[in-house]
Design a protein around this motif. Sequence first.
Motif, PDB file in Angstrom:
ATOM      1  N   ASP A 118     -73.846  78.222  48.429  1.00 50.96           N
ATOM      2  CA  ASP A 118     -75.190  78.937  48.406  1.00 50.96           C
ATOM      3  C   ASP A 118     -76.013  77.695  48.143  1.00 50.96           C
ATOM      4  O   ASP A 118     -76.320  77.175  47.012  1.00 50.96           O
TER       5      ASP A 118
ATOM      6  N   HIS B  79     -75.741  82.445  41.552  1.00 53.45           N
ATOM      7  CA  HIS B  79     -76.741  83.553  41.570  1.00 53.45           C
ATOM      8  C   HIS B  79     -75.974  84.964  41.530  1.00 53.45           C
ATOM      9  O   HIS B  79     -75.111  85.035  41.788  1.00 53.45           O
TER      10      HIS B  79
ATOM     11  N   PHE C 144     -88.984  81.897  43.234  1.00 45.87           N
ATOM     12  CA  PHE C 144     -89.064  80.574  43.955  1.00 45.87           C
ATOM     13  C   PHE C 144     -90.340  81.111  45.133  1.00 45.87           C
ATOM     14  O   PHE C 144     -90.586  82.051  45.216  1.00 45.87           O
TER      15      PHE C 144
ATOM     16  N   LYS D 127     -87.610  80.426  51.798  1.00 42.17           N
ATOM     17  CA  LYS D 127     -87.986  79.902  50.509  1.00 42.17           C
ATOM     18  C   LYS D 127     -89.093  78.712  50.649  1.00 42.17           C
ATOM     19  O   LYS D 127     -90.097  78.719  50.102  1.00 42.17           O
TER      20      LYS D 127
ATOM     21  N   ALA E  67     -79.733  78.412  48.705  1.00 40.02           N
ATOM     22  CA  ALA E  67     -80.663  79.184  49.254  1.00 40.02           C
ATOM     23  C   ALA E  67     -81.845  78.741  49.185  1.00 40.02           C
ATOM     24  O   ALA E  67     -82.643  78.593  50.181  1.00 40.02           O
TER      25      ALA E  67
ATOM     26  N   THR F 140     -81.458  87.629  54.632  1.00 43.31           N
ATOM     27  CA  THR F 140     -81.329  87.232  53.188  1.00 43.31           C
ATOM     28  C   THR F 140     -79.970  86.234  52.954  1.00 43.31           C
ATOM     29  O   THR F 140     -79.037  86.295  53.393  1.00 43.31           O
ATOM     30  N   ALA F 141     -80.215  85.411  51.896  1.00 44.66           N
ATOM     31  CA  ALA F 141     -79.060  84.564  51.410  1.00 44.66           C
ATOM     32  C   ALA F 141     -77.803  85.616  50.985  1.00 44.66           C
ATOM     33  O   ALA F 141     -76.634  85.212  51.101  1.00 44.66           O
ATOM     34  N   SER F 142     -78.208  86.648  50.510  1.00 42.94           N
ATOM     35  CA  SER F 142     -77.389  87.736  49.787  1.00 42.94           C
ATOM     36  C   SER F 142     -76.433  88.094  50.723  1.00 42.94           C
ATOM     37  O   SER F 142     -75.256  88.350  50.583  1.00 42.94           O
TER      38      SER F 142
ATOM     39  N   ASN G  12     -82.233  79.232  52.892  1.00 42.86           N
ATOM     40  CA  ASN G  12     -83.432  79.864  53.355  1.00 42.86           C
ATOM     41  C   ASN G  12     -84.531  79.191  53.827  1.00 42.86           C
ATOM     42  O   ASN G  12     -85.447  78.796  52.800  1.00 42.86           O
TER      43      ASN G  12
HETATM   44  C1  LIG Z   1     -82.993  82.947  46.012  1.00 44.64           C
HETATM   45  C2  LIG Z   1     -81.513  82.835  45.777  1.00 44.64           C
HETATM   46  C3  LIG Z   1     -80.754  83.479  46.255  1.00 44.64           C
HETATM   47  C4  LIG Z   1     -81.099  84.956  46.708  1.00 44.64           C
HETATM   48  O1  LIG Z   1     -81.674  84.815  48.118  1.00 44.64           O
HETATM   49  P1  LIG Z   1     -82.078  86.202  48.846  1.00 44.64           P
HETATM   50  O2  LIG Z   1     -82.374  85.512  50.267  1.00 44.64           O
HETATM   51  O3  LIG Z   1     -83.385  86.871  48.249  1.00 44.64           O
HETATM   52  O4  LIG Z   1     -80.960  87.102  48.892  1.00 44.64           O
HETATM   53  C5  LIG Z   1     -79.208  83.327  46.185  1.00 44.64           C
HETATM   54  N1  LIG Z   1     -78.819  82.221  45.733  1.00 44.64           N
HETATM   55  C6  LIG Z   1     -79.657  81.259  45.193  1.00 44.64           C
HETATM   56  C7  LIG Z   1     -79.172  79.967  44.642  1.00 44.64           C
HETATM   57  C8  LIG Z   1     -81.103  81.650  45.170  1.00 44.64           C
HETATM   58  O5  LIG Z   1     -82.003  80.582  44.855  1.00 44.64           O
END
Ligand SMILES: *Cc1c(COP(=O)(O)O)cnc(C)c1O
Length: 470
Positions: free
Chosen positions: A262, A180, A80, A294, A264, A139-141, A291
Amino acid sequence: MSPETFRSYAHQAVDWTADYLQSIEHYPVKAQVKPGDTTAQLPTSPPVQGESMDAIFNDFKKTIIPGMTHWQHPAFFAYFPANASPPSLLAEILCNALAAQCMSWQTSPAATELETHMLDWLRQLIGLPAEFQGVIQDTASTATLCALLAARETAADFSVNHQGLTNHRPMTAYCSQEAHSSVDKAIAIAGIGTMYLRKIPVDHQFAMNVTALAEAIEHDIAMGYVPTCVIATLGTTGVGGVDALNAIGKICQHYHIWLHVDAAWAGSALILPEYRWMIDGIAAVDSLVFNPHKWLLTQFDCSAFYVRDASRLTQTFTVLPEYLKTREDSEVINYRDWGIALGRRFRALKLWFVLRSYGQEGLQAHLRAHIQLAQMLADAIDAAEDFALLAPPAFGLVCFRYQPQQCNDTSELNALNALLLEKLNQSGKLYLTHTKIGDIYGLRMAIGGVMTKAEHVDNAWILIQNMART
Ligand SMILES: *Cc1c(COP(=O)(O)O)cnc(C)c1O
């Protein structure tokens, strides 16, 4: 280093940065090095005496740059985007200058208050109801892990932090097969156990099969388990599938299950009215992450994590030893209590720079341009006899494969496409990654770079065709 020497090298660093951004297209997108190439150029032990900044800076150019993949290159289409706009980069320079550690309101009041305010601006931009409050995570994690921990504590009446999981019936969680890998990781870390994570099948549009979700929950209840969290995805990593929040939300409300979303990557598209349908059903959502790092022109790291009831987070994460107590604790937000880390960077500054310098319309124009480029590419792929789309284009993502007429054996086609990907990435002219849908291997092109224009997508498509056909 004297202030004057610092000034001179700081100017050099900024000049290098501006030159880099101007000439970025001359670099190979993906680093053209082998494992160990960078290490081989580094001395085995640290220097005994300090070295000159000239020497260090030269080695940065000579040793480090060839080993870098250029994420801001306009032909970066892998994974991404991690798009870093110039305003966000400027803010990061200033953030580095301040080098503040913003764990509590008192340790930098403006950082805390700007974070609260920027997340409210963002909340308005993406159309979340006013009761949602946000916090920036790395981060999304991490955000998904925080959501799961809060869901776990909520399901157990805030007792697991103290008692551990031993006295509890097993908890279960649910996501789609396309979710994810950060979900699996969070389930493991939260102590729920990946054997209690139910991967629900998807329908033909790659969205979670809601009937199967309800059946799985019923089955777990019958087994004496405690359904604890559903993780819905808006914009799956593989092909950009969107789970139906409305239907999932009804189930979660019925069974009192925490619903985490999620989003992200694709969550940024919520700033476009034409994508707001994705959060129909938001009334049942407990938390959501997306995010800006992203696809919203804000550089890594900046993940926006929203919760409906922030007290669930603070009840999960607050630990207050004597040395962290401050006089204002009862009047202010201390974001250290909203997540895992104590120490926090001043990440809100770059959001402020980005949101002000682009404005809502500027951000929307950027995203719409990427979405349009993806649609144009998908049309071209559709029109080519020896290529096929593997899914409709989703946001800025196009998944496809080379499929010459004479070949219809799955494993042969898979090998052909894997080889094509390898050759494309080795050319240095673009960078793509792959996806797998069932047992079909395909290429995945994610459009969303700050500098990516129609010409870059056109050139990539020409190169892909040429390389495939020769
Ligand atoms: C990129 C992504 C993540 C992980 O994002 P990080 O910020 O790198 O942890 C999680 N879920 C989805 C759907 C993503 O596209």
